[in-house]
Design an enzyme around this catalytic site. Structure first.
Site, PDB file in Angstrom:
ATOM      1  N   ARG A  96      40.009  44.652 -13.005  1.00  0.00           N
ATOM      2  CA  ARG A  96      39.722  43.377 -12.326  1.00  0.00           C
ATOM      3  C   ARG A  96      40.267  42.194 -13.139  1.00  0.00           C
ATOM      4  O   ARG A  96      40.402  41.097 -12.615  1.00  0.00           O
ATOM      5  CB  ARG A  96      38.207  43.214 -12.121  1.00  0.00           C
ATOM      6  CG  ARG A  96      37.603  44.212 -11.151  1.00  0.00           C
ATOM      7  CD  ARG A  96      38.109  44.017  -9.731  1.00  0.00           C
ATOM      8  NE  ARG A  96      37.775  42.706  -9.214  1.00  0.00           N
ATOM      9  CZ  ARG A  96      36.603  42.373  -8.671  1.00  0.00           C
ATOM     10  NH1 ARG A  96      35.669  43.298  -8.531  1.00  0.00           N
ATOM     11  NH2 ARG A  96      36.364  41.152  -8.229  1.00  0.00           N
ATOM     12  N   HIS A  97      40.529  42.435 -14.424  1.00  0.00           N
ATOM     13  CA  HIS A  97      41.083  41.355 -15.260  1.00  0.00           C
ATOM     14  C   HIS A  97      42.587  41.300 -15.010  1.00  0.00           C
ATOM     15  O   HIS A  97      43.331  42.184 -15.404  1.00  0.00           O
ATOM     16  CB  HIS A  97      40.730  41.604 -16.734  1.00  0.00           C
ATOM     17  CG  HIS A  97      39.254  41.569 -16.939  1.00  0.00           C
ATOM     18  ND1 HIS A  97      38.578  40.397 -17.183  1.00  0.00           N
ATOM     19  CD2 HIS A  97      38.315  42.526 -16.861  1.00  0.00           C
ATOM     20  CE1 HIS A  97      37.284  40.651 -17.254  1.00  0.00           C
ATOM     21  NE2 HIS A  97      37.096  41.941 -17.063  1.00  0.00           N
ATOM     22  N   GLN A 105      48.011  53.639 -15.541  1.00  0.00           N
ATOM     23  CA  GLN A 105      46.893  54.589 -15.643  1.00  0.00           C
ATOM     24  C   GLN A 105      47.271  55.960 -15.121  1.00  0.00           C
ATOM     25  O   GLN A 105      48.029  56.076 -14.141  1.00  0.00           O
ATOM     26  CB  GLN A 105      45.703  54.035 -14.838  1.00  0.00           C
ATOM     27  CG  GLN A 105      44.478  54.928 -14.873  1.00  0.00           C
ATOM     28  CD  GLN A 105      43.249  54.240 -14.303  1.00  0.00           C
ATOM     29  OE1 GLN A 105      43.366  53.191 -13.652  1.00  0.00           O
ATOM     30  NE2 GLN A 105      42.096  54.817 -14.523  1.00  0.00           N
ATOM     31  N   ARG A 201      33.305  41.152 -21.313  1.00  0.00           N
ATOM     32  CA  ARG A 201      32.908  42.561 -21.336  1.00  0.00           C
ATOM     33  C   ARG A 201      32.197  42.999 -22.614  1.00  0.00           C
ATOM     34  O   ARG A 201      31.664  44.114 -22.658  1.00  0.00           O
ATOM     35  CB  ARG A 201      34.140  43.443 -21.103  1.00  0.00           C
ATOM     36  CG  ARG A 201      34.831  43.189 -19.774  1.00  0.00           C
ATOM     37  CD  ARG A 201      33.918  43.413 -18.586  1.00  0.00           C
ATOM     38  NE  ARG A 201      34.640  43.185 -17.324  1.00  0.00           N
ATOM     39  CZ  ARG A 201      34.146  43.426 -16.117  1.00  0.00           C
ATOM     40  NH1 ARG A 201      32.913  43.890 -15.991  1.00  0.00           N
ATOM     41  NH2 ARG A 201      34.851  43.172 -15.034  1.00  0.00           N
TER      42      ARG A 201
HETATM   43  C1  FAD Z   1      28.830  41.371 -16.087  1.00  0.00           C
HETATM   44  C2  FAD Z   1      29.792  41.434 -14.949  1.00  0.00           C
HETATM   45  C3  FAD Z   1      29.373  41.835 -13.705  1.00  0.00           C
HETATM   46  C4  FAD Z   1      30.274  41.884 -12.627  1.00  0.00           C
HETATM   47  N1  FAD Z   1      29.831  42.299 -11.414  1.00  0.00           N
HETATM   48  C5  FAD Z   1      30.686  42.347 -10.351  1.00  0.00           C
HETATM   49  C6  FAD Z   1      30.264  42.781  -9.068  1.00  0.00           C
HETATM   50  O1  FAD Z   1      29.122  43.117  -8.839  1.00  0.00           O
HETATM   51  N2  FAD Z   1      31.191  42.822  -8.065  1.00  0.00           N
HETATM   52  C7  FAD Z   1      32.487  42.438  -8.256  1.00  0.00           C
HETATM   53  O2  FAD Z   1      33.276  42.472  -7.312  1.00  0.00           O
HETATM   54  N3  FAD Z   1      32.911  42.046  -9.467  1.00  0.00           N
HETATM   55  C8  FAD Z   1      32.067  41.976 -10.524  1.00  0.00           C
HETATM   56  N4  FAD Z   1      32.521  41.575 -11.755  1.00  0.00           N
HETATM   57  C9  FAD Z   1      33.940  41.273 -11.915  1.00  0.00           C
HETATM   58  C10 FAD Z   1      34.198  39.754 -11.893  1.00  0.00           C
HETATM   59  O3  FAD Z   1      33.862  39.182 -10.654  1.00  0.00           O
HETATM   60  C11 FAD Z   1      35.681  39.472 -12.199  1.00  0.00           C
HETATM   61  O4  FAD Z   1      36.475  40.067 -11.205  1.00  0.00           O
HETATM   62  C12 FAD Z   1      36.119  40.013 -13.536  1.00  0.00           C
HETATM   63  O5  FAD Z   1      35.198  39.669 -14.540  1.00  0.00           O
HETATM   64  C13 FAD Z   1      37.500  39.457 -13.901  1.00  0.00           C
HETATM   65  O6  FAD Z   1      37.327  38.100 -14.172  1.00  0.00           O
HETATM   66  P1  FAD Z   1      38.400  37.025 -13.780  1.00  0.00           P
HETATM   67  O7  FAD Z   1      38.690  37.013 -12.326  1.00  0.00           O
HETATM   68  O8  FAD Z   1      37.922  35.757 -14.418  1.00  0.00           O
HETATM   69  O9  FAD Z   1      39.660  37.604 -14.602  1.00  0.00           O
HETATM   70  P2  FAD Z   1      41.246  37.327 -14.393  1.00  0.00           P
HETATM   71  O10 FAD Z   1      41.635  37.817 -13.074  1.00  0.00           O
HETATM   72  O11 FAD Z   1      41.884  37.931 -15.554  1.00  0.00           O
HETATM   73  O12 FAD Z   1      41.322  35.790 -14.405  1.00  0.00           O
HETATM   74  C14 FAD Z   1      41.169  35.055 -15.609  1.00  0.00           C
HETATM   75  C15 FAD Z   1      40.974  33.601 -15.247  1.00  0.00           C
HETATM   76  O13 FAD Z   1      42.162  33.110 -14.635  1.00  0.00           O
HETATM   77  C16 FAD Z   1      41.805  32.215 -13.595  1.00  0.00           C
HETATM   78  N5  FAD Z   1      42.239  32.801 -12.312  1.00  0.00           N
HETATM   79  C17 FAD Z   1      42.648  34.099 -12.096  1.00  0.00           C
HETATM   80  N6  FAD Z   1      42.979  34.273 -10.822  1.00  0.00           N
HETATM   81  C18 FAD Z   1      42.779  33.110 -10.210  1.00  0.00           C
HETATM   82  C19 FAD Z   1      42.940  32.694  -8.878  1.00  0.00           C
HETATM   83  N7  FAD Z   1      43.372  33.515  -7.925  1.00  0.00           N
HETATM   84  N8  FAD Z   1      42.619  31.421  -8.571  1.00  0.00           N
HETATM   85  C20 FAD Z   1      42.174  30.575  -9.534  1.00  0.00           C
HETATM   86  N9  FAD Z   1      41.993  30.904 -10.828  1.00  0.00           N
HETATM   87  C21 FAD Z   1      42.300  32.153 -11.159  1.00  0.00           C
HETATM   88  C22 FAD Z   1      40.317  32.037 -13.640  1.00  0.00           C
HETATM   89  O14 FAD Z   1      39.998  30.976 -14.496  1.00  0.00           O
HETATM   90  C23 FAD Z   1      39.869  33.344 -14.240  1.00  0.00           C
HETATM   91  O15 FAD Z   1      38.593  33.273 -14.852  1.00  0.00           O
HETATM   92  C24 FAD Z   1      31.628  41.507 -12.821  1.00  0.00           C
HETATM   93  C25 FAD Z   1      32.048  41.096 -14.086  1.00  0.00           C
HETATM   94  C26 FAD Z   1      31.163  41.051 -15.143  1.00  0.00           C
HETATM   95  C27 FAD Z   1      31.664  40.605 -16.512  1.00  0.00           C
END
Ligand code: FAD
Length: 251
Positions: A96-97, A105, A201
């Protein structure tokens, strides 16, 4: 006999190689790695401050970069880590990151999982009764997988290309494999992206297996390039598991 992993296996397989341009010499001070110098070089280019007016060591310079939130210069330094002994449920969360990350993978469609290994959930490790239940289910699932592949190979006997036939059988049969199935993944990210992922994480709210992996990745990267990761602190949380906290949030 399947192997049961109780911790991830991490191998750093790539790090930056920096070639300092002779026409823009930097007054480097202190210990540093190529990755850290690359980021310092990029940062200093912005202000043409190669003469290092504040006489900062590389790691002090990077500390200031993080403090100022000038994290884009960290994006030049990429590190690749091979992760093994991690589960499919962990990698489902990991991928998801997106920003700054690349993944490759192990494919369950191509690779035979008849002898796959499995990852014991941290909460089950050391509890004999839970372990017994877990192990039984994993073994039943793997036996079902083997049986399904054999049956499907028969059903698909009309498919001439054997590689394709196997893929068709495995992609269907894998549906019965548990989330605990071990997988291997190469993860490449720049230092800024690693920081963002590790902050989320390795925190107490993260799922235990990915949290354990994040703490180990953090340790590895702290040894490798302290200038990028030294503001993370590993501690034992109230749940008696390791977690990490950070000084400079999302630089
Ligand atoms: C404790 C925990 C519980 C979680 N539970 C769930 C769950 O129940 N269900 C679920 O679906 N997910 C869940 N997640 C996943 C979470 O929603 C994120 O998908 C994941 O943490 C990746 O984060 P991110 O999107 O910030 O990361 P990245 O995609 O790496 O993005 C990094 C940063 O770049 C910026 N960015 C990236 N893409 C965009 C964009 N398109 N538009 C604007 N800014 C952007 C944002 O600032 C973002 O924070 C969970 C995560 C954690 C840590």
């Amino acid at each position: 006999m399947a192997k049961f992993y109780t911790e991830p296996v991490l191998t750093l397989i790539s790090r930056p190689s920096f070639s300092a341009p002779e026409h823009l010499p930097v007054d480097w001070i202190g210990d540093s790695t190529d990755g850290e110098r690359l980021a310092e070089f990029a940062g200093r280019l912005c202000y043409m401050s190669q003469h290092n007016p504040a006489k900062r060591q590389t790691r002090e310079y990077l500390e200031n970069i993080k403090k100022q939130g000038h994290g884009s210069v960290l994006e030049h330094a990429n590190y690749s880590i091979l992760l093994e002994g991690v589960s499919r449920s962990l990698t489902h969360e990991l991928v998801r990151h997106r920003a700054g990350f690349a993944y490759s993978q192990l494919s369950q469609r191509y690779v035979d999982e008849s002898e796959a290994n499995f990852v014991v959930p941290p909460a089950v490790v050391g509890d004999e009764m839970l372990m017994e239940t877990w192990r039984t289910q994993v073994e039943v699932a793997q036996a079902a997988y083997v049986g399904l592949v054999a049956e499907l190979m028969e059903r698909y006997s009309w498919v001439a290309d054997k590689v394709h036939r196997r893929k068709m059988a495995r992609e269907a049969a894998r549906a019965v494999l548990p989330n605990a199935t071990e997988t291997k993944i190469v993860v490449t990210a720049n230092a800024r992206a690693w920081r963002t992922m590790l902050e989320l994480r390795s925190s107490e709210g993260a799922e235990l297996e990915i949290r354990r992996m994040a703490v180990e990745v953090l340790r590895l990267l702290q040894r490798e390039a302290p200038g990028f990761f030294s503001d993370f602190e590993v501690y034992v949380a109230a749940d008696r598991r390791e977690a990490a906290r950070i000084s400079y949030h999302k630089v």
